[in-house]
Design a protein around this motif. Structure first.
Motif, PDB file in Angstrom:
ATOM      1  N   THR A  86      54.126  49.605  33.852  1.00 30.69           N
ATOM      2  CA  THR A  86      53.055  48.599  33.708  1.00 30.69           C
ATOM      3  C   THR A  86      52.836  47.751  34.958  1.00 30.69           C
ATOM      4  O   THR A  86      51.690  47.388  35.255  1.00 30.69           O
ATOM      5  CB  THR A  86      53.317  47.700  32.492  1.00 30.69           C
ATOM      6  N   MET A 125      49.047  46.877  36.660  1.00 32.19           N
ATOM      7  CA  MET A 125      48.475  45.525  36.660  1.00 32.19           C
ATOM      8  C   MET A 125      49.080  44.736  37.823  1.00 32.19           C
ATOM      9  O   MET A 125      50.271  44.391  37.800  1.00 32.19           O
ATOM     10  CB  MET A 125      48.767  44.810  35.333  1.00 32.19           C
ATOM     11  N   LEU A 169      51.218  41.591  37.159  1.00 36.89           N
ATOM     12  CA  LEU A 169      52.582  41.823  36.690  1.00 36.89           C
ATOM     13  C   LEU A 169      53.508  42.138  37.862  1.00 36.89           C
ATOM     14  O   LEU A 169      54.653  41.682  37.922  1.00 36.89           O
ATOM     15  CB  LEU A 169      52.619  42.967  35.671  1.00 36.89           C
ATOM     16  N   ASP A 173      54.867  44.156  31.149  1.00 34.64           N
ATOM     17  CA  ASP A 173      53.915  43.640  30.176  1.00 34.64           C
ATOM     18  C   ASP A 173      54.646  43.181  28.912  1.00 34.64           C
ATOM     19  O   ASP A 173      55.455  43.923  28.332  1.00 34.64           O
ATOM     20  CB  ASP A 173      52.904  44.726  29.815  1.00 34.64           C
ATOM     21  N   GLU A 226      50.150  32.491  30.232  1.00 35.68           N
ATOM     22  CA  GLU A 226      50.467  33.462  29.184  1.00 35.68           C
ATOM     23  C   GLU A 226      50.754  32.666  27.914  1.00 35.68           C
ATOM     24  O   GLU A 226      51.591  31.764  27.912  1.00 35.68           O
ATOM     25  CB  GLU A 226      51.686  34.288  29.570  1.00 35.68           C
ATOM     26  N   ASP A 274      42.572  38.030  29.115  1.00 38.41           N
ATOM     27  CA  ASP A 274      42.871  39.456  29.115  1.00 38.41           C
ATOM     28  C   ASP A 274      44.310  39.685  28.653  1.00 38.41           C
ATOM     29  O   ASP A 274      44.973  38.765  28.180  1.00 38.41           O
ATOM     30  CB  ASP A 274      42.628  40.069  30.492  1.00 38.41           C
ATOM     31  N   SER A 275      44.773  40.944  28.790  1.00 40.44           N
ATOM     32  CA  SER A 275      46.111  41.345  28.356  1.00 40.44           C
ATOM     33  C   SER A 275      46.356  40.968  26.892  1.00 40.44           C
ATOM     34  O   SER A 275      47.438  40.513  26.519  1.00 40.44           O
ATOM     35  CB  SER A 275      47.192  40.709  29.242  1.00 40.44           C
ATOM     36  N   HIS A 330      49.652  37.752  21.755  1.00 37.30           N
ATOM     37  CA  HIS A 330      49.931  37.606  23.189  1.00 37.30           C
ATOM     38  C   HIS A 330      48.604  37.721  23.936  1.00 37.30           C
ATOM     39  O   HIS A 330      47.808  38.625  23.689  1.00 37.30           O
ATOM     40  CB  HIS A 330      50.878  38.719  23.648  1.00 37.30           C
ATOM     41  N   HIS A 387      46.606  36.409  27.998  1.00 40.54           N
ATOM     42  CA  HIS A 387      46.577  35.663  29.253  1.00 40.54           C
ATOM     43  C   HIS A 387      45.251  34.912  29.327  1.00 40.54           C
ATOM     44  O   HIS A 387      44.180  35.525  29.219  1.00 40.54           O
ATOM     45  CB  HIS A 387      46.686  36.608  30.455  1.00 40.54           C
TER      46      HIS A 387
END
Length: 386
Positions: free
Chosen positions: A27, A31, A34, A41, A89, A113-114, A127, A129
């Motif tokens: 991941t 991204m 990250l 992630d 986050e 996102d995420s 979860h 962001h």
């Protein structure tokens, strides 16, 4: 013969868990944020935990972690990292009906996102962001009951990983009324404005405290209902290594007195003691108007009666704002008084405060008087005596 070619459940979960661990390790390659943060992630990690636990329950074997290397930042992240994407986050567990989840996903997807929302049967793991922490948590509150809320500021996380310690001290103040809010900002405080219809919730408090890139925070709730909420938010922020002191101010004028003696040049504990002492030695009162009939410490009242408040209790019932304000002031001013502060509310008659000022200057030449336009609702006058 045909059945032997069909994999059993244990083999399927073992294969799925192994594949998930490999995918999770990749991941950071997919991204950039990250990779910069040096983490995998979070939503993918949660899925790996579920699959690993299932594999172990079915096979009795402990899964072997996938060999991988999480890339570290190759250049300073800092502000560029925050500006390149959402800065926070947000994770929480959610007690909600399954029917509420589609709308929740839509709301959160529009914030950042995420996004990962997994679960079922009224227990969901959320979860995402985002930049707007409060909106993300409010979306959960509209869907059900969020709890175990965790907020991570990416910039702070990166700073910790790079060994950078936050420095400095901030003061956070809850204030009602535009004038009072401006006074607090002029004193250098971070202000959370509230009204009777728009109170400050614990999610906003937590998000504000965690957004400050400082090592020390002093909080002035300025409302009895907010003291416990700020204490709960402060407890979570202290777990991040930040020193937080919540001074239990119950009135706006106590907060003003504490701000007046705030000195960032002092040691943290000394500053907190000085601010706490100033707030505690401030006698406070107010004038308001009854919106419903009832029984007070000063006797019965009807709608429209003027009520005088002394140290949080109703002490005077009358019909004229000026007379009640004078009675409140008489109860607060002692022979040792040095300063009287009058804060005029939204739409209130300025003449009341000016008349009280003239009277004090004539009767007590040793007492200074200050008048502010606070703009607070429901209270024509706040009074403080120091």
């Amino acid at each position: 013969m045909l059945r032997s070619l069909v994999p059993n459940a244990r083999d399927v979960f073992a294969l799925a868990a192994a594949s998930a661990r490999v995918a999770l390790a990749r991941t950071p390659e997919q991204m950039p944020r990250l990779a910069q943060a040096g983490v995998v992630d979070a939503g993918g990690r949660a899925l790996v935990v579920v699959l690993d636990a299932t594999e172990r329950a079915l096979t009795g074997r402990a899964p072997e972690p996938a060999a991988h290397h999480v890339p570290r930042p190759v250049a300073p992240a800092g502000d560029d990292f925050v500006e390149g994407g959402p800065g926070y986050e947000v994770m929480y567990l959610l007690d909600a009906d399954d029917s509420e989840i589609p709308a929740l996903r839509t709301a959160l997807d529009g914030l950042g996102d995420s996004l990962v929302v997994v679960g079922g049967e009224r227990l969901w793991n959320v979860h995402v962001h985002v930049d707007d922490v409060g909106a993300a948590i409010e979306a959960g509150m509209q869907a059900g009951r969020p709890y175990r809320i965790a907020v991570t500021h990416f910039a702070d996380q990166i700073a910790r990983q790079r060994g950078e310690a936050a420095v400095g001290r901030a003061v956070v103040v809850a204030a009602t009324g535009a004038g009072l809010a401006d006074l607090c900002r002029e004193a250098g405080a971070h202000v959370l404005e509230f009204t009777r219809d728009r109170p400050v919730d614990v999610a906003t408090m937590l998000g504000t405290l965690r957004s400050l890139d400082v090592a020390e925070i002093v909080v002035l709730p300025n409302n009895q209902r907010y003291v416990g909420l700020f204490d709960a938010a402060a407890k979570q922020v202290r777990a991040d290594g930040v020193r937080v002191a919540v001074i239990p101010t119950h009135a706006q004028v106590q907060g003003l007195a504490a701000l007046a003696v705030h000195d960032p040049g002092l040691d943290f504990d000394e500053d907190v003691v000085a601010m706490s002492s100033a707030a505690a030695h401030t006698q406070h009162g107010a004038v308001t108007v009854a919106t419903e009939p009832g029984i007070t410490m000063a006797g019965p009242c009807d709608v429209g009666d003027v009520l005088g408040v002394v140290s949080g209790d109703f002490a005077v019932v009358g019909h004229d704002v000026a007379e009640v304000a004078g009675a409140v002031l008489d109860r607060l001013v002692s022979p040792a008084a040095e300063l009287v502060t009058l804060v005029v509310g939204d739409g209130a008659d300025d003449d009341v405060a000016q008349e009280l000022s003239r009277r004090l200057r004539a009767e007590r030449v040793d007492v200074d008087v200050v008048v502010y336009q606070g703009g607070q609702e429901n209270y024509p006058l706040f009074v403080a005596v120091e």
